[in-house]
Design an enzyme around this catalytic site. Structure first.
Site: not given
Ligand code: NAI
Length: 335
Positions: A234, A263, A295
């Site tokens: 993000r 964005e 994105h």
């Molecule tokens: P997820 O929920 O599986 O993993 C997120 C990880 O971040 C978790 O392990 C959590 O413990 C960790 N986390 C939370 N706060 C933290 C912090 N302060 N410091 C370090 N780690 C922390 O999420 P997933 O599916 O891996 O997605 C990650 C991000 O990717 C989403 O939040 C979303 O914003 C982004 N995304 C982007 C897309 C794109 O098209 N560019 C599409 C899908 C998701």
């Protein structure tokens, strides 16, 4: 159920109509982004389907609730654009698609790394002009470089796996240690150690009040000179102005972004005939070592298929009074 689908593009229409053959909802597609100005279009729709840059802040939610909406079906994983406290207060259910293809985003992350490193985007243009000079195209071996992954959830874990296969050393920072990563050979460190030791840093944590501007003047200062920074999560995880200063001094040697703080006013639209009003974004595009994609990390056939299917299944479950398991509750943002 009657669903108002906001920010819809031709590809959303195609995938949702196909998935809906087995759900039978009534879909109405609106091209406009959901904002306080456009929310009137949702009047009378019990379900609203929204995407990453739709605004679901308190004023918009209040209008939705007043006009009969009961369900917000996000067709994305992130829910940072929803005021969950207000949604809870208004009795609105919020559902999302927690995982549709973590591979899509992880693979796009690696595409940004490889493109920035080996400059294939510049080589493509050169060769078309019969310019076969290699000056300025020098890259480095990924093998034995140290990559720092911030956030080892679904996407971070797959990114780590791919980079380990390149022979990289992978460090990780997350409050929760993911055993799968440890088994693969990922080493968990403090945030500071990760920042100090990584040649490449990739962000895979959600945007929360805690992670807002995680990359800022202070954290940039800790990084290696010439670090490669990648953000496919993000935009607001990075203080863009601070990163521009770091690009100017050479502290950041490469920047790959699939997301950008502001964005919402730019991405997903063809603005090629307009004058860009965002000077920060305009400055970013002047650096030869910056690569921005709009994105598109999620944008694969598999992901669009899963997004449409899960979103409509979430609506079906709600309509039947069942829980889909994809509800987002207010306590999730406190975590
Ligand atoms: P997820 O929920 O599986 O993993 C997120 C990880 O971040 C978790 O392990 C959590 O413990 C960790 N986390 C939370 N706060 C933290 C912090 N302060 N410091 C370090 N780690 C922390 O999420 P997933 O599916 O891996 O997605 C990650 C991000 O990717 C989403 O939040 C979303 O914003 C982004 N995304 C982007 C897309 C794109 O098209 N560019 C599409 C899908 C998701």
């Amino acid at each position: 159920m009657d669903i108002a689908v906001f920010s819809s593009k031709p590809y959303d229409r195609e995938y949702f109509l196909r998935a809906n053959e087995s759900h039978g909802h009534k879909l109405t597609f609106f091209e406009s982004r959901l904002t306080l100005e456009s929310v009137v279009q949702a009047q009378g729709f019990p379900a609203v389907c929204a995407f990453v840059n739709d605004q679901l802040n308190a004023p918009v939610l209040r209008v939705l609730a007043r006009h009969g909406t009961r369900l917000i079906a996000l067709r994305c994983a992130g829910f940072n654009n929803v005021d969950l406290v207000e949604a809870d207060r208004l009795g609105l259910t919020v559902v999302r698609v927690p995982s549709y293809s973590p591979h899509a985003v992880a693979e796009h992350t690696v595409a940004l790394i490889l493109t920035l490193n080996r400059k294939t985007h510049r080589a493509y243009n050169r060769v078309r002009e019969l310019n076969f000079s290699l000056d300025g195209l020098l890259g480095f071996d990924l093998h034995e470089k140290t990559v720092g992954i911030i956030g080892t959830g679904r996407i971070g874990t797959i990114t780590a796996k791919i980079l380990l296969a390149f022979g990289c050393r992978v460090l990780a920072y997350d409050q929760r240690v993911n055993e799968e990563c440890v088994q693969m050979g990922v080493r968990y460190t403090s945030l500071e150690e990760l920042l100090r030791r990584s040649d490449i840093i990739s962000l895979h944590c959600p945007l929360t009040p805690e992670t807002y501007h995680l990359i800022n003047e202070n954290t940039l200062r800790m990084m290696k000179d010439g670090v490669m920074l990648i953000n496919t999560s993000r935009g607001a995880l990075i203080d863009t102005q601070a990163v521009i200063e770091a690009l100017k001094t050479g502290k950041v040697g490469y920047l790959g972004l699939d997301v950008y703080e502001e964005e919402a006013d730019l991405f997903f639209e063809d603005l090629s005939n307009r004058v860009v009003q965002d000077d920060v974004f305009a400055r970013l595009t002047t650096f030869p070592n910056v690569l921005v994609t709009g994105h598109q990390g999620f944008f694969t056939h598999e992901a669009l298929t899963n997004i449409a299917e899960t979103t409509l299944a979430n609506v079906t479950a709600f309509e039947r009074g069942l829980r889909s398991g994809n509800e987002v509750s207010v306590d999730r943002i406190v975590a």
